[in-house]
Design a protein around this motif. Structure first.
Motif, PDB file in Angstrom:
ATOM      1  N   LEU A   1       0.826  -1.329   0.022  1.00 39.37           N
ATOM      2  CA  LEU A   1       0.063   0.031  -0.087  1.00 39.37           C
ATOM      3  C   LEU A   1       0.898   1.255   0.118  1.00 39.37           C
ATOM      4  O   LEU A   1       1.718   1.575   0.915  1.00 39.37           O
TER       5      LEU A   1
ATOM      6  N   LEU B   1      -4.319  -1.498 -10.541  1.00 35.71           N
ATOM      7  CA  LEU B   1      -4.462  -1.434  -9.065  1.00 35.71           C
ATOM      8  C   LEU B   1      -3.887  -2.948  -8.493  1.00 35.71           C
ATOM      9  O   LEU B   1      -3.137  -3.038  -7.672  1.00 35.71           O
TER      10      LEU B   1
ATOM     11  N   ASN C   1       0.202  -2.676  -9.232  1.00 34.48           N
ATOM     12  CA  ASN C   1       0.714  -1.737  -8.356  1.00 34.48           C
ATOM     13  C   ASN C   1       0.676  -1.848  -6.909  1.00 34.48           C
ATOM     14  O   ASN C   1       1.515  -1.409  -6.303  1.00 34.48           O
ATOM     15  N   CYS C   2      -0.501  -2.582  -6.348  1.00 27.39           N
ATOM     16  CA  CYS C   2      -0.510  -2.605  -4.987  1.00 27.39           C
ATOM     17  C   CYS C   2      -0.713  -3.999  -4.424  1.00 27.39           C
ATOM     18  O   CYS C   2      -0.714  -3.951  -3.176  1.00 27.39           O
TER      19      CYS C   2
ATOM     20  N   CYS D   1      -1.566   3.619  -4.578  1.00 22.01           N
ATOM     21  CA  CYS D   1      -2.803   2.631  -4.557  1.00 22.01           C
ATOM     22  C   CYS D   1      -4.050   3.421  -4.142  1.00 22.01           C
ATOM     23  O   CYS D   1      -4.982   3.070  -4.792  1.00 22.01           O
TER      24      CYS D   1
END
Length: 175
Positions: free
Chosen positions: A19, A120, A123-124, A23
């Motif tokens: 996170l 999402l 990347n998170c 995010c």
């Protein structure tokens, strides 16, 4: 970049989330994209999508996993959630909705909603979603009234889920 780690007992499941503030921005973008698609009347010709009920994917039990454990009738300023469980449920929802929307084979969904889900997740979460294979079940949902109605309901359900995702991310980042 602000990074948040989730600590747990030795042997606990590793958090699926990396996170960052990015995010949070990606989650807001996902919510915006889903909301924007819901406003496109040409996807739902023949009925008013705003008047339809939402159909939410309940199998993952995301809402119950993400409700703060001490939120009922307490005045505690600190709310506790099982972040690992909650985030795992969110990830399962993202996988489910990604495959569901890919199956519609609609370029508008693919360029906006599916792309936002992919960004999402990549990347998170500690997962790779690079998958250019055809969806498991191809559906030509633009031709049937019933199928367009179903898309509306599923998108409305996912819109609710993206609100939950945004709230969870905001809560975790604010700690």
């Amino acid at each position: 970049m602000l990074r948040s780690s989730i600590a747990g007992p030795v042997g606990a499941r590793k958090s699926p989330l990396r996170l960052t503030e990015t995010c949070s921005a990606l989650a807001r973008s996902l919510l915006w994209n889903v909301s924007a698609v819901l406003e496109r009347d040409h996807l739902f010709s023949g009925f008013d999508c705003a008047q339809q009920n939402a159909e939410v994917h309940l199998r993952t039990q995301t809402v119950s996993a993400c409700i703060p454990q001490n939120s009922k009738c307490t005045h505690s300023p600190v709310l506790n959630i099982d972040e690992n469980e909650c985030l795992q449920r969110i990830l399962e929802d993202l996988h489910y909705y990604r495959e569901t929307f890919r199956a519609y084979s609609n370029p508008e969904l693919t360029k906006t909603v599916v792309k936002s889900i992919d960004e999402l997740m990549q990347n998170c979460f500690s997962v790779s979603v690079v998958d250019n294979s055809p969806p498991k079940a191809f559906m030509d949902h633009q031709k049937s009234f019933k199928e367009r109605l179903q898309l509306c309901k599923v998108l409305k359900g996912f819109n609710l889920r993206t609100i939950t995702i945004n709230r969870v991310f905001s809560y975790i980042l604010s700690k």
